[in-house]
Design a protein around this motif. Sequence first.
Motif, PDB file in Angstrom:
ATOM      1  N   PRO A  98       3.968  13.824  -0.938  1.00  0.00           N
ATOM      2  CA  PRO A  98       4.718  12.820  -2.100  1.00  0.00           C
ATOM      3  C   PRO A  98       4.013  11.017  -1.302  1.00  0.00           C
ATOM      4  CG  PRO A  98       5.565  14.097  -2.939  1.00  0.00           C
ATOM      5  CD  PRO A  98       5.624  14.492  -1.199  1.00  0.00           C
ATOM      6  N   SER A  99       3.240  10.132  -2.378  1.00  0.00           N
ATOM      7  CA  SER A  99       3.318   8.941  -1.388  1.00  0.00           C
ATOM      8  C   SER A  99       4.159   8.123  -1.598  1.00  0.00           C
ATOM      9  CB  SER A  99       1.622   8.258  -1.812  1.00  0.00           C
ATOM     10  OG  SER A  99       0.480   9.384  -1.813  1.00  0.00           O
ATOM     11  N   VAL A 100       4.145   6.805  -0.971  1.00  0.00           N
ATOM     12  CA  VAL A 100       5.748   6.383  -0.979  1.00  0.00           C
ATOM     13  C   VAL A 100       4.274   4.878  -0.735  1.00  0.00           C
ATOM     14  CG1 VAL A 100       7.630   5.477   0.089  1.00  0.00           C
ATOM     15  CG2 VAL A 100       6.825   7.973   0.135  1.00  0.00           C
TER      16      VAL A 100
ATOM     17  N   LEU B  25      11.107   8.794   5.240  1.00  0.00           N
ATOM     18  CA  LEU B  25      10.436   7.384   6.053  1.00  0.00           C
ATOM     19  C   LEU B  25      11.716   6.399   6.660  1.00  0.00           C
ATOM     20  CD1 LEU B  25       7.751   6.297   6.161  1.00  0.00           C
ATOM     21  CD2 LEU B  25       7.357   5.817   4.210  1.00  0.00           C
ATOM     22  N   TYR B  26      11.196   6.353   7.682  1.00  0.00           N
ATOM     23  CA  TYR B  26      12.413   5.537   7.907  1.00  0.00           C
ATOM     24  C   TYR B  26      11.758   3.947   8.395  1.00  0.00           C
ATOM     25  CZ  TYR B  26      16.030   9.381   8.693  1.00  0.00           C
ATOM     26  OH  TYR B  26      16.910  10.291   8.435  1.00  0.00           O
ATOM     27  N   GLY B  27      12.365   3.117   8.188  1.00  0.00           N
ATOM     28  CA  GLY B  27      11.888   1.500   8.188  1.00  0.00           C
ATOM     29  C   GLY B  27      12.475   0.714   7.129  1.00  0.00           C
TER      30      GLY B  27
ATOM     31  N   ALA C 136       0.646  -1.251  -0.225  1.00  0.00           N
ATOM     32  CA  ALA C 136       0.021  -0.005  -0.377  1.00  0.00           C
ATOM     33  C   ALA C 136       0.534   1.237  -0.167  1.00  0.00           C
ATOM     34  CB  ALA C 136      -1.395  -0.039   1.198  1.00  0.00           C
ATOM     35  N   GLU C 137       0.294   2.321  -0.282  1.00  0.00           N
ATOM     36  CA  GLU C 137       1.323   3.762   0.111  1.00  0.00           C
ATOM     37  C   GLU C 137       0.641   4.501   0.786  1.00  0.00           C
ATOM     38  OE1 GLU C 137       0.673   5.453  -3.964  1.00  0.00           O
ATOM     39  OE2 GLU C 137       1.925   4.592  -4.864  1.00  0.00           O
ATOM     40  N   ILE C 138       1.501   5.122   1.441  1.00  0.00           N
ATOM     41  CA  ILE C 138       1.157   5.854   2.210  1.00  0.00           C
ATOM     42  C   ILE C 138       1.941   7.605   2.123  1.00  0.00           C
ATOM     43  CG2 ILE C 138       1.103   4.061   3.752  1.00  0.00           C
ATOM     44  CD1 ILE C 138       3.944   5.124   5.158  1.00  0.00           C
ATOM     45  N   ALA C 139       1.452   9.019   2.820  1.00  0.00           N
ATOM     46  CA  ALA C 139       2.221   9.931   3.118  1.00  0.00           C
ATOM     47  C   ALA C 139       1.862  10.190   4.151  1.00  0.00           C
ATOM     48  CB  ALA C 139       1.029  10.747   1.549  1.00  0.00           C
ATOM     49  N   ASP C 140       1.688  11.790   4.648  1.00  0.00           N
ATOM     50  CA  ASP C 140       2.447  12.460   5.622  1.00  0.00           C
ATOM     51  C   ASP C 140       1.406  13.521   5.312  1.00  0.00           C
ATOM     52  OD1 ASP C 140       3.146  12.938   8.207  1.00  0.00           O
ATOM     53  OD2 ASP C 140       4.564  13.242   8.160  1.00  0.00           O
TER      54      ASP C 140
END
Length: 575
Positions: A514-516, A481-483, A458-462
Motif C-alpha cells: 500500500p502507498s504511504v 517505512l523508516y525516516g 507525495a506518495e510512495i510504495a514498495d
Amino acid sequence: MLPPRARPARLSLIALLLALIGLAWGLPSMSADAARAGAVPRSLCAKYDRGVQDGFCLRDGRGGLYWLGTLRGYDGVEMYCIDYLFATNWGVAHKRITLSGTLPTSLGGSVAAATTAALTYVVTRNPASAVNDTTAAAIGLIIRQVMGDVRKTGGPGIPGGLTVSRDVRGVSFVNPAIVSRARALWAEARVRRGPWSVQVKVAAGPDGRFLPGEQVRATVRGTNGSRRPQDMTAALSYAGFTGPGSVRLGSDGVATVTLKAPSTPRAASVTARVANAPSTLPVLIRPNRWHPNPRPGNPSSISQRGLVGRQSAVVAADRAVVEVHYGPSVITQTSAAVASPGTVLTDLVTLKGADPAYVGPVTAVLYGPFPTRPTATSCTGAPVAGTVTMPVRGDGSYRTPGIKVGAVGYYTWVETLPAIRSQDALRTPCGVASETTVVRTTPQVSTQTSRSTVEVGAEIADRVRIRGTAPGYAATVTARLYGPYASREAMTCTGAPYREVTFAVRGDGDYLTPSVRLGAAGYFTWVESLPGSGLTNAMTTRCGEVTETTLARRTPPVPKQPYVPAGGSRRGDLR
C-alpha cells in the motif's frame, strides 16, 4: 460309618444271635420294648465290633444300632469304615491300595468322581486319628449318605444320594450337632475338593522384555476342583531367577512375587508346587476277598473296607520358562534440528545394555522428506533419503556417516540392531523428536521503492519480488517505512517506523505495498519482514538498501521581483 455287629463264623449264627439279643447292627430290634432313639453307650456297639474308636453309638426308633465314627482296624490303623453291615475282621488278609477309577459301593454301585473327590477332601483334612467324637460321627454320616447303602424296610434310616450338588440331610435319631457339623464339612469339601491346580506366569519388564538383572513380577494362581480360587501355600523353586522360597495365596487364589532375572542371558524358570493338595481319590484298606454285599439290608460275613485320606503323594505344579536376553537401548540425537537444503545430516547413537561381546553393525535409515512432522507410523512406505551403516563394539557412543538432504521437509532417523542369540533385536521408533530435522528454505526477496526522489507530500510504495518459498507458503508481510533521516549514513531503522503497512502473499510472486504519503523532507527507506510458516524460514530485508530509499525534498519558494513602473523607478519604491 458302619453299623457294628457281632462277628460269628457263620451267617446263620448271626441271625440266631440277633434273635436272642433283640437288636441288629442297623436293623430294627426284635424286641417290642425298643429303647429310646439317640445316642447310647459306646459299649453297646463295641459288643459287635471291638474296633470302634471315636464317634457315637446311636439307636433308631425301632431299636436298631448304628456306629458313626472311626474304627481301629487292620494293623492298628485308625480309619473311617465305608461299608454298611460289614464288620472289621482284624485277622483277615488285606491290602492298602490307592483307589483308581470310580469308588464302588457295597451294593455294586459307584460314586461319581466329583463326589469321591469331596469325600476324599473330608477324610484328608480330618484324619481318623485326629478328630473328636462329633467330627468323627459327622464324617461317618457323610460316608453313609454318599455310599447310599443303608437299605431298610420300616422305621427310620440314613438316606443316601449325597453328591456335591446336595447338602447333608438330617436324620431323626442323629444329634443335630452332628448333622450341623456334617453339613459344614460337606459345604467346605464341595468347594475346596481336588484336584487343585496352580499356575505361574512371569510378566516381562516395562519394555516387554526380560533383561539381565532386572526385576520382574510373577503371578501365582490357584484353583480347586470346583474351579474356584483356592487359598494355598506354594513352594517356589528357580532356575536362573532368584526370589522367595514360598508364597501364600489369598482368598482370591492369587499371589504376586518379585523376582530378579539372571545377570547373564539364559533360559530362566520358576516352578510353583503345592505339596498339601488333596487328592481326588482316597486310600482304601481292603480285604483281599472283599466283594459287594450279596444281600442288601442283611448283615454280611465279608469284612469291610477302611477309608484313609490322602495328600502327601499329590503335588500341584506349574513351570514358567522365559528366555532372558540382553536388551539394548539407544539414545539418539540428530546433528541439526533445523537445516537448509544441501545440509549433511548425521546421527549420534549412544548404545546401552548391549552384550559386552557384541561386535556388529548398526543400520541407520534417514526417512524423508515429509510435508509435516512425522509420527510413529509415518515411516511405513515413506521415501528414504539415505541408508548408512556403522560398526559398533558393545556399549558406547557412535556417529553415523552423513547424508545430504536437498529438498525441504521433515527428515527422521531410524536405527536397527540385529538380534543375536544372546541379545534382542532393536529398532528405534519413527518420528522421535530428537531424531527429526526440519529442512526449511529461506526465500529471496528483492525490493524496489516506487520513486527514488519525490516532493514532500507525495506518495510512495514498495515493489516486492519473492522467490524460493516452500510449497503452500502463505503469510502476511509487514513493510515498515523508516525516516525521515538527514542523510543516507544516518539511516538505522530502529525505533518506531514512520509508517507500517501489510500485504498478503501466497507463494512466490511480485507484490506492491500500500502507498504511504511523505509529509516531511529527508531520506526514507523500506524494510520488509516475511514471517516463517511451515517449511519457509522467516526473513527481513536489510536497512538502507539503495533500491529501497526515497529522498523527499521541499521545493524552495520563488523570490518576488521588485516592481518597476514604466519610465523609471524611484529609490525604495517597490511594488
